[in-house]
Design a protein around this motif. Structure first.
Motif: not given
Length: 425
Positions: A51-58, A87-95, A125-128, A137-140
């Protein structure tokens, strides 16, 4: 892992339907056009199993968005078993959001609205973490740069706020706002037509407003504004008060310490600096046919001890300011208040330096119909102590051979002139 690209997207909403668009608690709708959305390095496996949305770039190119809100009372959703997050978590390397614009408005007329003609956002390094179970809810993020150009905020019925440029950068921890102006839709003689009670009409223009050492994580996740320095530079402020308007219903106004404690967020600033502030105060009463005016120029102020986070440290807000009145007489102002004092105690010490006749007469003649005709004024000292229950003060005037002329409302003149002068001072 895979890559996905969408082009020429259009989002539509039935924005005028009170019975469909705003039902089930949907307070904000999104409409608009997006030229392109590109996702690279999407992990389907982690999305389905963790349940984690992982992307290198968006990457989002040219998003032209409209946010639609309403203060109508929305219909309540029928009670049903709480659905689990897909989805419980979102990880994006680059936005990256490039060359966008955004409009926010209320579908009902005469409500606040805002428009930003151009914005860009980049972050790494986005982590939601979305709320689920006991997890809040946390946003880093590791780094980010946000730039907004040409923002207009409408604040009916009276004001518009203009911002030429806003920039936020992290890890530099800088928020900088340039070219800020609060303007009025009506002038000082007409604003009483839309404001029912006596109040101030305030407009200003400021070169820059900035924060350094901003704690972004505390702001996003804890509703806490913490920064090293806040600075307001190059500001011209105009204040009009029409005392011929009727009084508003009585209500208690908090003293400065209680006002800080009552903020909807915690606040902690190492220092607040104000430089090159000019204030033009205008007041109209039944005594005069037009506004009288007093000018305070070259105001420079520094405040320390602004913190509502640690009552055990017993912070004391200390504000020191220097200025000139009519560009001639120097003014020194010293204010102190213990933020967590249960009585909201504060003290003020102030001094106005030597006053040439033309300065004193300019300060008093239009507003109070007071005029000096002879003698000298060496200075005026003010000392005040007060809390939520009581207050006491003292005014000392240095003068020599002073002669004062004071007109009364009926056109005659005061007999006890000096006593009246002290009351006005």
């Amino acid at each position: 892992q895979g890559d996905i690209t969408w082009t020429d997207l259009r989002i539509e909403q039935r924005i005028d339907s009170a019975d469909t668009s705003w039902t089930y608690g949907r307070s904000v709708l999104i409409a608009g056009n997006i030229r392109r959305i590109s996702v690279k390095g999407l992990s389907i496996w982690r999305m389905l199993t963790w349940k984690t949305l992982v992307m290198h770039s968006l990457t989002v190119v040219s998003p032209q968005l409209e946010l639609l809100s309403s203060d109508r009372k929305s219909h309540e959703r029928p009670k049903e078993k709480e659905a689990k997050n897909l989805i419980n978590n979102v990880l994006v390397d680059s936005l990256s959001l490039d060359s966008g614009s955004i409009v926010w408005r209320n579908v009902r007329p005469h409500r606040p609205q805002a428009i930003t003609k151009q914005f860009t956002v980049s972050a790494t390094g986005i982590k939601v973490v979305l709320p689920h179970g006991k997890a809040p809810f946390t946003f880093k993020f590791v780094s980010t740069n946000v730039e907004l150009d040409s923002t207009l905020v409408g604040l009916p019925p009276l004001y518009d706020l203009h911002i030429a440029r806003l920039r936020f950068a992290h890890p530099d921890s800088i928020l900088q706002v340039k070219g800020v102006a609060l303007t009025s839709r009506l002038g000082p003689h007409d604003y009483g037509k839309v404001i029912p009670y006596e109040t101030d009409l305030i407009t200003f223009r400021s070169d820059s407003i900035g924060l350094r050492g901003l704690d972004v994580a505390a702001l996003l996740n804890e509703r806490s504004l913490r920064a090293g320095e806040a600075r307001i530079s190059g500001t011209d402020l105009n204040d009009y008060r029409d005392k011929t308007l009727r009084d508003a219903p009585f209500k208690n106004k908090p003293l400065p310490a209680r006002l800080l404690r009552s903020l909807p967020f915690t606040l902690c600033l190492d220092s607040l600096v104000v430089d090159r502030l000019n204030v033009e105060y205008n007041e109209k009463d039944t005594v005069t046919t037009d506004f009288g005016q007093v000018d305070f120029t070259d105001i420079n102020a520094v405040a320390h001890g602004i913190c509502t986070l640690h009552p055990e440290q017993k912070p004391v807000l200390h504000l020191v300011a220097d200025a000139r009145v009519y560009e001639k007489a120097p003014i020194h102002f010293d204010f102190r208040t213990a933020i967590f004092d249960s009585t909201d105690h504060f003290s003020v010490k102030a001094r106005i330096g030597p006053l040439p006749f033309k300065v004193f007469n300019a300060m008093t003649n239009d507003l109070l119909l007071v005029r000096t005709t002879a003698g000298t004024i060496g200075g005026i000292d003010y000392n005040l102590e007060a809390n939520s229950e009581k207050g006491s003060g003292r005014v000392d005037v240095e003068y020599a051979n002073l002669k004062v002329r004071i007109a009364k409302r009926d056109g005659s003149h005061e007999k006890n002139v000096f006593k009246s002068f002290l009351r006005f001072a």
